[in-house]
Enzyme design. Structure first.
Site, mmCIF file in Angstrom:
data_model
loop_
_atom_site.group_PDB
_atom_site.id
_atom_site.type_symbol
_atom_site.label_atom_id
_atom_site.label_comp_id
_atom_site.label_asym_id
_atom_site.label_seq_id
_atom_site.Cartn_x
_atom_site.Cartn_y
_atom_site.Cartn_z
ATOM 1 C CG ASN A 9 -0.633 -5.177 -5.979
ATOM 2 O OD1 ASN A 9 -0.546 -6.225 -5.344
ATOM 3 N ND2 ASN A 9 -1.752 -4.464 -6.036
ATOM 4 C CE LYS A 11 -4.082 -5.661 -9.065
ATOM 5 N NZ LYS A 11 -5.185 -4.853 -9.431
ATOM 6 C CG HIS A 95 -4.635 -2.090 -3.807
ATOM 7 N ND1 HIS A 95 -5.769 -2.474 -4.489
ATOM 8 C CD2 HIS A 95 -3.674 -1.870 -4.734
ATOM 9 C CE1 HIS A 95 -5.484 -2.492 -5.791
ATOM 10 N NE2 HIS A 95 -4.222 -2.132 -5.966
ATOM 11 C CD GLU A 97 -7.513 -4.907 -6.684
ATOM 12 O OE1 GLU A 97 -6.702 -5.692 -6.174
ATOM 13 O OE2 GLU A 97 -7.376 -4.443 -7.839
ATOM 14 C CD GLU A 166 -2.604 1.738 -7.249
ATOM 15 O OE1 GLU A 166 -1.834 1.284 -8.091
ATOM 16 O OE2 GLU A 166 -3.283 1.027 -6.493
ATOM 17 N N GLY A 172 -6.780 -1.834 -13.459
ATOM 18 C CA GLY A 172 -7.191 -3.058 -14.141
ATOM 19 C C GLY A 172 -8.168 -2.838 -15.286
ATOM 20 C CB SER A 211 -4.352 0.958 -16.991
ATOM 21 O OG SER A 211 -5.537 0.304 -16.584
HETATM 22 C C1 PEP Z 1 -2.748 -2.114 -8.862
HETATM 23 O O1 PEP Z 1 -3.046 -3.265 -8.603
HETATM 24 O O2 PEP Z 1 -2.364 -1.379 -7.957
HETATM 25 C C2 PEP Z 1 -2.875 -1.644 -10.245
HETATM 26 C C3 PEP Z 1 -2.556 -0.421 -10.522
HETATM 27 O O3 PEP Z 1 -3.322 -2.559 -11.176
HETATM 28 P P1 PEP Z 1 -3.200 -2.413 -12.787
HETATM 29 O O4 PEP Z 1 -1.789 -1.995 -13.092
HETATM 30 O O5 PEP Z 1 -3.533 -3.768 -13.316
HETATM 31 O O6 PEP Z 1 -4.181 -1.363 -13.210
#
Ligand code: PEP
Length: 248
Positions: A9, A11, A95, A97, A166, A172, A211
């Site tokens: 992803n 973003k 998601h 976000e 998630e 992040g 992460s």
């Molecule tokens: C994501 O954007 O779904 C995500 C898990 O980001 P990250 O791997 O940076 O934590």
């Protein structure tokens, strides 16, 4: 045997030129095995370019969001029809976000899932608790509500949807869930899906995201309950993402 799904992803990252460069290096460096599917979800502006480059490869293409209508007066939005037309197979829906920065609620997420499925896209529905939910012991309640409302009227289509667990506090932040914590929530998600549709074929994959890095991906993928990964930051570098794809 279900193929496990390793998804990038990106973003709001990468111009068209950066997309081309990533894919050139990634396709050269990654070794793809039959037991896994690899998915790249670039921003909308890179979908056309990525679609051209990936069309003769095994790597699949997805979008990060879509609108629920096929077309209409929705300035700035992109419909699932348009995504299909661009060569997308997948779309990420709900998601964290989208939920927490753009205020997307479960009802809207449900409409998007219905619309994406109608166009033949395979949605990845994201669920996960915030840190305050976790500290209050509410993780299961939050995840169950997101699943029940998100999948409302879609009980018969659960096999056509993947779920990404998630935890919001892990996205992040550099602080992933432990594989044990993730496994417990993944088991719980499967229990909820079984309750929603006891005769489902269990084709849904439950992915972990938050992460994930080349250094920890293998630990997650050792666990059979973790049927894939959704990777943000560490998917922006082609070599790092290739290592994650090859980590198991
Ligand atoms: C994501 O954007 O779904 C995500 C898990 O980001 P990250 O791997 O940076 O934590």
């Amino acid at each position: 045997m279900k193929k496990r799904l390793i998804s990038a992803n990106w973003k709001m990252h990468k111009t068209i030129g950066e997309t081309e460069e990533f894919l050139r290096i990634f396709l050269k460096s990654v070794s793809l095995k039959d037991d896994r599917e690899v998915l790249i979800c670039p921003p909308f502006t890179s979908l056309q370019t990525a679609s051209q480059i990936l069309k003769n490869s095994e790597v699949r293409l997805g979008a990060q969001n879509c609108h629920w209508e096929k077309k209409g007066a929705f300035t700035g939005e992109i419909s699932p029809v348009m995504l299909k037309d661009l060569g997308c197979d997948y779309v990420i829906i709900g998601h964290s976000e989208r939920r927490h920065i753009f205020g997307e609620e479960d009802e809207v997420i449900n409409r998007k899932l219905i619309s994406a499925l109608e166009e033949g896209l395979r949605p990845i529905l994201c669920v996960g608790e915030k840190i305050e939910d976790r500290e209050a012991g509410m993780t299961e309640k939050v995840v169950e509500t997101q699943l029940r409302l998100g999948l409302s009227r879609l009980e018969d289509h659960i096999d056509s949807i993947d779920i990404a667990y998630e935890p919001v506090w892990a996205i992040g932040t550099g602080v992933p869930a432990t594989p044990e914590d993730a496994v417990n929530v993944h088991r719980f998600i499967n229990e909820v899906l079984d309750r929603l549709n006891p005769s489902r074929k269990r084709e849904t994959r439950v992915l972990y995201g938050g992460s994930v890095k080349p250094e920890n991906a293998g630990e997650f993928m050792k666990r059979e309950e973790i049927e894939g990964l959704l990777v943000g930051g560490a998917s922006l570098d082609p070599e790092s993402f290739a290592k994650i794809v090859e980590s198991f």
